[in-house]
Write a protein that holds these residues in place. Structure first.
Motif, short mmCIF file in Angstrom:
data_model
loop_
_atom_site.label_atom_id
_atom_site.label_comp_id
_atom_site.label_asym_id
_atom_site.label_seq_id
_atom_site.Cartn_x
_atom_site.Cartn_y
_atom_site.Cartn_z
N UNK A 1 93.98 92.72 37.11
CA UNK A 1 94.83 93.73 36.48
C UNK A 1 95.29 94.68 37.58
N UNK A 2 96.60 94.77 37.80
CA UNK A 2 97.12 95.59 38.90
C UNK A 2 98.05 96.67 38.37
N UNK A 3 98.01 97.81 39.03
CA UNK A 3 98.96 98.87 38.73
C UNK A 3 99.53 99.40 40.03
N UNK A 4 100.82 99.60 40.03
CA UNK A 4 101.53 100.03 41.23
C UNK A 4 102.57 101.05 40.77
N UNK A 5 102.33 102.30 41.10
CA UNK A 5 103.19 103.36 40.59
C UNK A 5 103.70 104.24 41.72
N UNK A 6 104.97 104.58 41.65
CA UNK A 6 105.57 105.55 42.56
C UNK A 6 106.05 106.74 41.75
N UNK A 7 106.04 107.90 42.37
CA UNK A 7 106.50 109.10 41.67
C UNK A 7 107.97 108.95 41.28
N UNK A 8 108.79 108.49 42.24
CA UNK A 8 110.20 108.32 41.92
C UNK A 8 110.83 107.44 42.99
N UNK A 9 112.04 107.00 42.72
CA UNK A 9 112.73 106.09 43.65
C UNK A 9 113.85 106.82 44.37
#
Lengths: 339, 339, 339, 339
Positions: C155-163
């Motif tokens: 189970x993977x999660x990859x989050x950025x604040x914004x692009x």
């Protein structure tokens, strides 16, 4: 088989704690009902009684105790009124759940101890509700199992967001640290033999007269050392934590739990703002267990002896706080009734 | 623009710490090389030097200092040898990273202070590596920003799985708690003015002569109170934790982190077994920062004054431990060089 | 024994990543120096070179490769320029650390594979830096040890604040999920055989054209199933987490750590705002390991094959994203050089 | 004011769940009593009734419903018996708490819906007890407050230590994932419109016929995507977790909590071994709330519509599992009674 009727409880005192116990017995607890409420303020007694089916209102504890509807007492009046109510309860041989403190001072507690001994059987459970908190119960069970060997130290933290007007340094011991006093005695099954209080330069957030926070140290009959941070104007919420350090392991309760959120550059969760959400289930469990035991005809939980010992350690604590000196506690020999 | 050559470092002492510093400079640190190693054991010196390209072996610090290849010293010999090595370094006006303790006692530390003042500029950084641990650095930065107001208390825990043969109660202060002494002084930017030591009934897992664990209390010049659990035979691993309690918030470092596993009815993770994995990055960062500062011609980090103050508090701590009494510390007035 | 000189590295591309690598080699990494920088923008190349002692500036990779000061290349130019630079590097038989992607598409990657095979030995390490993150390394080592049996799911999660402006849905696969593609292949030591992409109703915080977040599913040659949340406008920070679910246990990396604070009714800590603080040590370790291996004359880490496989899965992922259909990947047979 | 008598509850089915509900009503819940138990096994019914004061034993639900002592029903018989019991309850116009599933298939659930509509008012609460778990309640309240914007995805994990003999792949959907089906519908207040099931290579710890674990995906009417790990032979314990990913934040429930211990090189805590300790308070709260509402003359909590929708999604889930294909769900239009 006939059904056992619910336990008729008279709640003495209808302030914040008393009113909450009325609600608890009326809505949550199984096998009990609020048969009567007692308050010196007749209007308040009537108002509270009016919210409960079949509940009488009195201004005198004796009147409630004389009612045939009343099988047991929950004393939630101010501490100075406890001794008289307890002695009356003994006269009626009624079971009692007495909110802490048993009495405000050890001399009065000794009189209660003596009266209960004359009665010849235990009638009193003292309201040290932490013993019914799920986390503290797990901690107790780990210590009792001896899984990590003998406990050597306890590290305790007790924080309130802020204090109400009139809160004094002595109340930091008598109203707040009293919980750690009972927790220590219960978790370790040892008496506290000496108290020392260190007072850091107070927080500017504390009222001018209050030396807040303080570091309270206990030494116990079994040689354990306990440190307690008491900080009653910490600003951020209500926190109670305890770590038991044993010979081959440690165990902590009271760590952060609940919903974990991520937002606005932070992870974490919320801190309860007072003891109500933190110990709601402990209060429920305490009263339920008391009702269950009472209906079985037994008395369990913290005894008058525990109330007396707490009062004696509080007295030493207040002296230690005032003098800055290590202060020893002296208890009478433990009566056979409380063996 | 010509390239600056790497800093030639002589490592004095090739025991566990010294050999690890040789490896660190040889393999990890940027901008430095091990130019020489020194050990009274000539064979060991040669063996260590043989693993590093271009590294000479000596049995006398003076010989290394005289080499034109040597630009700076890293002293990792036993504490009693530090004073002589430092004074020789001053004679050669060489920059020094001196493993803690600066000296084993405050009198020797004072002589070092005086010599460095005669030299007229700082030459010594003392190896209090916690100041370079990412967690402690974040804690320091939160305190310095004053985000939560003034710090009022520190709660510290320092645990080792077990002690080597010959480890004494005094070493619990001088070798272990010395880190909390420096941490306290650095985090709070205050001096420690009094020490008290409480000794619980010792763990049966501790050697017979060792009163383990102990609770060490500091009072500081700014009125803060610090409690330190020192437990050097806790059995389960190496742990260093510190919580700073401030006027409107608290911050803890050293909490459990790393891989979280679920298996066999348990959730959690592993605890490091000694200080090497716990502080590996702090050691790397400490030496790198020292090399960087030295190449820039500056001296940063904990000073001889910090080494002296730590020695003075250790001395008070050992007295407090032996007597059971609160013991005050007396420092000389802080010289201008260390202002 | 003569000292080995530092590895002379030419950094190709001096954008954000390239400039950071120049700083890293100049200030952090042991055993290397920046011998040259290359950028089509001559002014920028000169400006960056001017900050480093003994560093030349070029506008053409070939010129740097011809310099006798240059022993190895770090390619940090835009992806479309990688193929030409790699082929030139092979012509000079120079070791290369190539930032991901190896090439933007599998066809170009295949040409690189073929050229490296003609050379007859591996020369390329691809910059999948997660393999050098302490947490992922521990996770890999738990899986390799087989402590909990075979891994079944990730189970993977990859989050950025914004692009940044111009970020497209395809870049969510090619620039972001490419890390989970490599992580999956590396952790499981299996190839990805099929990709499916589910697209929830997009967040209103995402740019109008961007279907953000998405759920990307991999199936692998060993029968594992992997789910990846990719959410590049989550608003609150940068997060990378991975849980491996095995036959008898699970292990998670990337959970919250660091300073735990209590203030204003909340407990918790801060979330890094981009990948720099999250993976700073991984970048340092990646380059250090590459320099160490190169100086030993070996090539380690993710290979051109890994770069090719990632490109092939990305291509399938973009198709799956566009069509909403499960899309299989087809790799060539793995050449012996990469066995 | 006369006291309201306790609610007389007939518990239908005295298997594990039923017997536990008997104990719960008899010992924990306020305002109710077990007036009757029903079981086709007359001996078991008598044995259970014999432990409760004033409790009758029957072999037929209709007999219990005809008793004047019975005010409400708690149906805990096997799923296939629910429809008949519910229709009889409607004939007696009795309030019902029906353990999940409402019925084993959507066709039967529709018949129940129709009958309840003919009755003209809601009588049924379905036993989806997660809605009464403190953690899930907090999560729901965060989502309802819209603190983090609209929910976009849910990540769910549902793990059991092991399965009893005879547990089938279909039961993974019908008995286990059904909880995530209700959780999804309740948390998001949306219907599930499609189900996809991915099946990794099974764990060798699972029984031969069981494809365990599986990854179940839901798409919802509001465009959310939900992934559910269902792993019923994970070996290490019982775990239920759910993370809601919203537009500007996320919130997780079910993370590790409780006593944190340090021992033998590990930190952490214990994992419950089955759903009883994990959801004990949720079960208590569910029944208490049902009793409270029933005594007030209202019906709250999950409705027959929720039971029908869950059955319909389960049916689609079993098809998706068997075919490996995305399977849409078709619900009838929601009747006004359940608006």
């Amino acid at each position: 088989m006939p059904q056992q009727p619910p336990l008729g409880v008279a709640v003495i005192g209808t302030g914040r704690m008393g009113a909450d116990h009325v609600r608890r017995i009326d809505e949550v607890v199984h096998g009990a009902r609020v048969a009567a409420v007692v308050d010196v303020d007749a209007e308040r007694a009537k108002a509270v009684a009016g919210r409960v089916e079949g509940c009488a209102a009195y201004t005198e504890p004796a009147a409630a105790m004389a009612s045939s509807d009343v099988d047991a007492l929950l004393i939630a009046s101010p501490g100075p009124a406890h001794e008289a109510a307890l002695l009356q309860a003994f006269a009626h041989d009624l079971p009692v759940l007495c909110e802490k403190p048993l009495t405000p001072d050890p001399a009065a507690a000794l009189r209660v101890l003596e009266a209960e001994q004359r009665l010849g059987h235990r009638r009193v459970q003292v309201g040290f509700m932490r013993r019914y908190d799920a986390g503290f119960m797990r901690l107790k069970s780990v210590l009792d199992a001896g899984e990590f060997g003998r406990p050597l130290m306890l590290h305790c933290q007790h924080r309130n967001a802020s204090t109400p007007p009139g809160f004094t340094s002595q109340m930091m011991i008598n109203d707040s640290v009293v919980h750690e006093i009972d927790t220590t005695r219960w978790l370790l099954d040892q008496e506290i033999t000496a108290v020392t209080v260190l007072r850091p330069a107070p927080s500017t957030a504390a009222p001018a007269h209050l030396s807040d926070p303080q570091l309270v140290l206990f030494e116990t009959s079994g040689g354990a050392v306990v440190d307690v941070e008491i900080f009653v104007n910490c600003g951020f919420g209500y926190q109670v934590r305890c770590e038991a350090v044993c010979e081959s392991g440690s165990a902590r309760t009271g760590e952060e739990a609940g919903l974990v959120t991520h937002s606005a550059g932070r992870w974490g969760g919320t801190i309860p703002q007072d003891f109500v959400p933190r110990f709601a289930e402990a209060y429920d469990r305490q009263v339920q267990r008391w009702v269950d035991a009472t209906r079985r005809g037994t008395v369990e939980g913290p005894s008058s002896w525990d109330g007396y010992a707490a009062a004696a350690v509080c007295e030493a604590g207040v002296t230690a706080q005032a003098t800055g000196r290590r202060t020893t506690t002296e208890l009478i020999e433990r009566p056979a009734l409380y063996a």
